[in-house]
Motif scaffolding. Sequence first.
Motif, PDB file in Angstrom:
ATOM      1  N   LEU A 197      48.071  39.324  46.926  1.00 52.76           N
ATOM      2  CA  LEU A 197      46.708  39.719  47.285  1.00 52.76           C
ATOM      3  C   LEU A 197      45.681  39.073  46.357  1.00 52.76           C
ATOM      4  CD1 LEU A 197      47.328  43.522  47.980  1.00 52.76           C
ATOM      5  CD2 LEU A 197      46.773  41.771  49.686  1.00 52.76           C
ATOM      6  N   VAL A 198      46.033  38.937  45.073  1.00 59.63           N
ATOM      7  CA  VAL A 198      45.122  38.288  44.118  1.00 59.63           C
ATOM      8  C   VAL A 198      44.804  36.864  44.567  1.00 59.63           C
ATOM      9  CG1 VAL A 198      44.921  37.388  41.763  1.00 59.63           C
ATOM     10  CG2 VAL A 198      45.804  39.701  42.137  1.00 59.63           C
ATOM     11  N   TYR A 199      45.839  36.119  44.946  1.00 63.47           N
ATOM     12  CA  TYR A 199      45.619  34.724  45.356  1.00 63.47           C
ATOM     13  C   TYR A 199      44.915  34.634  46.705  1.00 63.47           C
ATOM     14  CZ  TYR A 199      48.411  33.053  41.456  1.00 63.47           C
ATOM     15  OH  TYR A 199      48.869  32.772  40.203  1.00 63.47           O
ATOM     16  N   ARG A 200      45.213  35.558  47.589  1.00 62.93           N
ATOM     17  CA  ARG A 200      44.526  35.545  48.884  1.00 62.93           C
ATOM     18  C   ARG A 200      43.034  35.789  48.704  1.00 62.93           C
ATOM     19  NH1 ARG A 200      47.668  39.492  52.865  1.00 62.93           N
ATOM     20  NH2 ARG A 200      45.816  39.002  54.125  1.00 62.93           N
ATOM     21  N   ALA A 201      42.699  36.742  47.838  1.00 66.29           N
ATOM     22  CA  ALA A 201      41.284  37.022  47.583  1.00 66.29           C
ATOM     23  C   ALA A 201      40.607  35.830  46.914  1.00 66.29           C
ATOM     24  CB  ALA A 201      41.155  38.267  46.708  1.00 66.29           C
ATOM     25  N   ILE A 249      43.643  47.218  42.992  1.00 67.64           N
ATOM     26  CA  ILE A 249      44.096  46.594  41.749  1.00 67.64           C
ATOM     27  C   ILE A 249      43.927  45.084  41.831  1.00 67.64           C
ATOM     28  CG2 ILE A 249      46.125  46.153  40.298  1.00 67.64           C
ATOM     29  CD1 ILE A 249      47.090  48.987  41.069  1.00 67.64           C
ATOM     30  N   ALA A 250      44.268  44.502  42.978  1.00 69.98           N
ATOM     31  CA  ALA A 250      44.116  43.049  43.145  1.00 69.98           C
ATOM     32  C   ALA A 250      42.662  42.633  43.012  1.00 69.98           C
ATOM     33  CB  ALA A 250      44.674  42.616  44.499  1.00 69.98           C
ATOM     34  N   GLY A 258      40.788  40.308  40.041  1.00 71.96           N
ATOM     35  CA  GLY A 258      39.912  39.190  40.362  1.00 71.96           C
ATOM     36  C   GLY A 258      38.590  39.203  39.611  1.00 71.96           C
ATOM     37  N   ARG A 259      38.247  40.356  39.016  1.00 71.82           N
ATOM     38  CA  ARG A 259      37.011  40.440  38.233  1.00 71.82           C
ATOM     39  C   ARG A 259      37.269  40.362  36.730  1.00 71.82           C
ATOM     40  NH1 ARG A 259      36.295  44.651  41.931  1.00 71.82           N
ATOM     41  NH2 ARG A 259      36.474  46.248  40.318  1.00 71.82           N
ATOM     42  N   SER A 260      38.520  40.084  36.332  1.00 73.11           N
ATOM     43  CA  SER A 260      38.868  39.978  34.917  1.00 73.11           C
ATOM     44  C   SER A 260      38.840  38.518  34.483  1.00 73.11           C
ATOM     45  CB  SER A 260      40.265  40.557  34.660  1.00 73.11           C
ATOM     46  OG  SER A 260      40.734  40.195  33.370  1.00 73.11           O
ATOM     47  N   PRO A 261      37.884  38.128  33.654  1.00 72.98           N
ATOM     48  CA  PRO A 261      37.846  36.738  33.193  1.00 72.98           C
ATOM     49  C   PRO A 261      39.135  36.314  32.501  1.00 72.98           C
ATOM     50  CG  PRO A 261      35.802  37.873  32.645  1.00 72.98           C
ATOM     51  CD  PRO A 261      36.759  38.926  33.117  1.00 72.98           C
TER      52      PRO A 261
END
Length: 476
Positions: free
Chosen positions: A268-272, A291-292, A296-299
């Motif tokens: 899901l992280v990569y899809r987003a 969570i995904a 995605g908002r964590s530098p």
Amino acid sequence: MSNSTAIRLVGLDFGSTTTSGVVARATPRGRADRRSELTDVAIEYRSVPVFTPFRGPRIDERGLADWLDEWSRESGVAGHDVTGGAIVTGLAAQTENARVVRQLVQARFGPALIATADDPALESWLAFMANCRELSLAEPAVRFLNFDIGGGTTNVALGQAGDVQAVGCYRLGARHIRVDAGTYRIVGMSDTGRRLLDDLGIDKRAGDVLDTAEVAAVVDSVVGALEAVVEGTIRERFGHAADHFEEVAFDARVESPVITFSGGVGELVYRAAAGEKLPGTTAFGDLGIDIAMRIGRSPLLTRSLASHAPTALGRATALGLAIHHVELSGATLFLPAAGLLPLAELPIVGRLSQHATLDDIAAALRLIGHSQAGGCIAVALDDSRLETVRSLGKRLATALEAARLPAQRPLVLLVNRNAGKILGHYATRWGHLPVTLVVLDELSDRGAAYVTVGRPHDQLVPVSFYGFAGGAGRLP
């Protein structure tokens, strides 16, 4: 050695949330140094991940059997000889569930494909090998840190130049708090989920609805723990609360590793990141999407998303089981009769060097004597000169004669050098000792706990390694 007929490799991943499978085809090929390896690996079939079928806390045996039968037919492996592995984690790994999964798998794919229960170090290793090994090989000077995030756990692996150096496991996942799909109404939670809410001061139980601030607090805590793993500050940030979710401590601390993701949440992280539209609110009945999106908002966690995107993504564990845990033996193996194989779930009871004494060998053989299924001994030779192999073989023969193992109990020697046939001849006194001995050579010692030895394929034998203990989060 000429090219051999292809081997079919199967990998199955049974988790708390989803179950998936992969089928690959590979060609065994001899190298100039006489070792054999799997080449021309091609993925032939990927199942659609399905929700692991449960009836309450128990696996729905009929439901899972139907999925396995469908995948077996669709992939074309039904009725064919295969090798590979299956891993059973989370709720699916509870004792009775693991037994059911094992029976279903082996009834359909044979004893050469084994189902193993929850093994955090193995799962971390597999996810790294399948998800980012190729990226790691392409940049051998760079260290890669892979997070495999599923429903119940996050498996962590650090590696460089294609080799895993350290592993860890944390009870951080999407499904510790379960909700009605499309809402945040709680329908159940694990002990870890309940403790997380208590630590955050959130007084909610089954039937209650998490509000926006409470959802944010939960996912912030999970992602904060992942960031702390990268920074090596778990204990500093969470104190004794870390005891609730730390299963295998990840002790390594690395400056600026490349960070990759796998598992259901990782996909899901990569899809987003690619701009794909994700399913709606809590579509999977858990907090995985939240969570995904928070990752995605964590530098810190996303610094490598654009530059180092693996191709395996969410299928890493199944793919790793199909391909990366299998080695081939066959340079000069000692196999008195092909009908002895396959041999499933043989424990590795000891590790001997070429300098092993009679007492060392006798101690290992006593452990074989206690195992009704037989067992393995890993043998490390510094060289394969005749005098080295002959000397050890004669000591093995003396110890075997004294041990008086049951004649039909298999003993498998896993040798690192090209010396299987000659070692087997000396160890059995050229076939005169009443023992069932198999010697497989050109195999590396992965620090595994047990192996499955498959059927021969054109004089090559596939050997699958399981049970990586990983002492204190490190692989040997």
